[in-house]
Write a protein that holds these residues in place. Structure first.
Motif, PDB file in Angstrom:
ATOM      1  N   GLU B  32      34.090  41.097  35.097  1.00 41.82           N
ATOM      2  CA  GLU B  32      34.411  40.720  36.473  1.00 41.82           C
ATOM      3  C   GLU B  32      35.376  41.739  37.060  1.00 41.82           C
ATOM      4  O   GLU B  32      36.292  42.216  36.392  1.00 41.82           O
ATOM      5  CB  GLU B  32      35.012  39.316  36.464  1.00 41.82           C
ATOM      6  N   ARG B  33      35.183  42.049  38.366  1.00 34.39           N
ATOM      7  CA  ARG B  33      35.925  43.144  38.988  1.00 34.39           C
ATOM      8  C   ARG B  33      37.435  42.869  39.057  1.00 34.39           C
ATOM      9  O   ARG B  33      38.239  43.733  38.737  1.00 34.39           O
ATOM     10  CB  ARG B  33      35.356  43.396  40.385  1.00 34.39           C
ATOM     11  N   ILE B  34      37.786  41.667  39.480  1.00 31.16           N
ATOM     12  CA  ILE B  34      39.206  41.380  39.696  1.00 31.16           C
ATOM     13  C   ILE B  34      39.862  40.776  38.454  1.00 31.16           C
ATOM     14  O   ILE B  34      40.931  41.188  38.035  1.00 31.16           O
ATOM     15  CB  ILE B  34      39.387  40.450  40.914  1.00 31.16           C
ATOM     16  N   MET B  35      39.183  39.784  37.883  1.00 29.46           N
ATOM     17  CA  MET B  35      39.799  39.064  36.768  1.00 29.46           C
ATOM     18  C   MET B  35      39.714  39.827  35.457  1.00 29.46           C
ATOM     19  O   MET B  35      40.499  39.613  34.549  1.00 29.46           O
ATOM     20  CB  MET B  35      39.123  37.711  36.585  1.00 29.46           C
ATOM     21  N   GLY B  36      38.718  40.682  35.325  1.00 28.67           N
ATOM     22  CA  GLY B  36      38.567  41.422  34.079  1.00 28.67           C
ATOM     23  C   GLY B  36      37.935  40.574  32.994  1.00 28.67           C
ATOM     24  O   GLY B  36      37.217  39.614  33.290  1.00 28.67           O
TER      25      GLY B  36
END
Lengths: 226, 227
Positions: B32-36
């Protein structure tokens, strides 16, 4: 005697018993007073924050005093297995249960009025008395829900080995909607938050009351069936 | 013996699916881009929540059937499913907390979904406490069935109440909208795996419990015979 007659006769019996023994009422009233004192000593309450804290404190006190008092009233039926006399009589279990709900409701309301008066005296918060007419509906609906669930569960707990100790574990999680509804509607009445009316919370109390009344009326017979 | 065969097939299925599921979650699903990477916990978390509700649902239904039929078979199913539900709901709360810490910056928040699961968890703790406190077998089954029914019916009311209650306060975070198609596929596979897994666990727990039940009834009969 019909259903209503039987129910009222048992309510009358409970009130008479309570009038003479004063067991449940004294447990509820003194516990609520004690809890208010404990709250006063442990939480810094002044004229600034009292109206914000009042709904939460009141409903926590109602729930705890109420559940212990209701445990007591069902215990008095378990003593000498008094309820078996009713089981073997012509009275239906539904009317027995309903009678217990009504008498517990009356005890709860009495305790709540006493608690509110004590709150006004101890916390110097007279607005609560003025708001009493508006608070009637949340109090009655909330207490009815407490009574419906509490009556059923107190018969469960007094039949178990742990006794009343187990009652709060069963009672408190299930009445969460009542606590939320009671606290929120009281908060709206006392603090009048913008554009919010207690109506939707009263609706949730009503839904809870009716749902649990119907289910409990069906299920109560399975507790007594020995 | 047909039952035995279905059990074996389900078991074989789940033994293959579980490792595949973990491989998909940790290797195939995109980061995921933001949460990693922490977002990967979500595949397990959501599946565990569904599993918990399956457990409590089975408890609810078999409690009703028990009160009608008065057969301990149904009570045994009820508490077996309840134990499994309680285990999964504990894991839901823990995995949720692990996810919330880095993403929402708190271990716990009073979001309606979280509160409902927590309240439900408490109700079933009460259910097992009550069971422990009643020695008489039939009474234990009857009393706990009442909690099993009332507890489950509380779910929608608690959910609605906490939703309204929260709406007064500011929301901490809103969940993201569009999911990557691959993410959805992994999620569906994980859900399916856990549904089968839950059924298997309940089934095995039930088999042990039912064997115990029959053993006790034989022992009781023997005692009565000797008297």
């Amino acid at each position: 005697m019909g259903f209503v007659g039987n129910t009222l006769a048992i309510v009358k019996k409970d009130l008479l018993l309570e009038l003479r023994a004063k067991e449940a009422i004294s447990i509820m009233v003194f516990l609520s007073l004690l809890l208010l004192v404990v709250f006063n000593l442990s939480v810094e309450i002044d004229t600034e924050n009292v109206s914000r804290l009042a709904p939460g404190i009141l409903w926590v006190v109602f729930a705890f005093s109420g559940i212990l008092g209701m445990g007591r009233t069902s215990l008095s039926e378990r003593d000498d297995e008094a309820y078996l006399n009713i089981y073997f009589s012509s009275v239906t279990m539904e009317s027995f249960y309903l009678a217990k709900v009504i008498s517990n409701l009356l005890f709860l309301l009495l305790m709540e009025v006493f608690t509110i008066i004590s709150f006004v005296v101890l916390f110097d918060y007279e607005r609560l008395i003025l708001a009493l007419p508006a608070l009637t509906l949340p109090l009655v609906l909330g207490s009815f829900g407490f009574s419906v669930v509490g009556t059923l569960f107190s018969f469960l707990s007094t039949g178990s080995r742990f006794g009343e100790i187990i009652l709060p574990f069963l009672f408190l999680p299930v009445v969460v909607p009542i606590l939320l509804g009671g606290v929120s509607s009281t908060d709206i009445i006392l603090n009048g938050s913008t554009g919010d009316t207690p109506a939707k919370w009263l609706k949730i109390l009503l839904v809870f009351d009716l749902l649990y009344l119907c289910i409990s009326l069906i299920l109560f017979r399975y507790i007594i069936e020995e | 013996m047909k039952k035995e065969r279905i059990t074996k097939i389900l078991l074989a299925l789940v033994l293959v699916m579980l490792p595949v599921n973990f491989y998909l979650i940790f290797q195939v699903a995109p980061t995921e881009r933001i949460m990693g990477d922490v977002q990967r916990i979500f595949y397990l978390h959501v599946s565990l929540a569904v599993s918990a509700y399956i457990g409590f649902g089975v408890l609810f239904v078999s409690s009703i059937i028990f009160l009608i039929k008065k057969n301990l078979y149904w009570d045994t199913i009820a508490f077996s499913a309840g134990e499994v539900g309680l285990m999964f709901s504990t894991l839901v709360l823990i995995t949720g907390s692990f996810w919330a810490r880095p993403v929402w910056n708190v271990w716990w928040t009073w979001d309606p979904r979280l509160v409902t699961m927590l309240i439900l968890w408490f109700i079933y703790i009460g259910y097992f406490m009550l069971r422990k406190s009643i020695p008489e077998r039939m009474k234990k089954a009857r009393y706990s069935a009442i909690i099993g029914i009332l507890g489950f019916l509380d779910v929608p009311v608690v959910r609605l109440a906490t939703k309204w209650w929260r709406s007064i306060h500011p929301r901490l975070s809103k969940e993201g909208g569009g999911l990557d198609p691959l993410m959805i596929k992994v999620m569906l596979f994980s859900l399916f795996t856990f549904v089968v897994f839950t059924i298997i666990v309940i089934l095995f727990r039930f088999r042990v419990a039912w064997a115990e039940e029959r053993l006790y009834s034989i022992l009781n009969e023997m005692e009565e015979y000797h008297e």
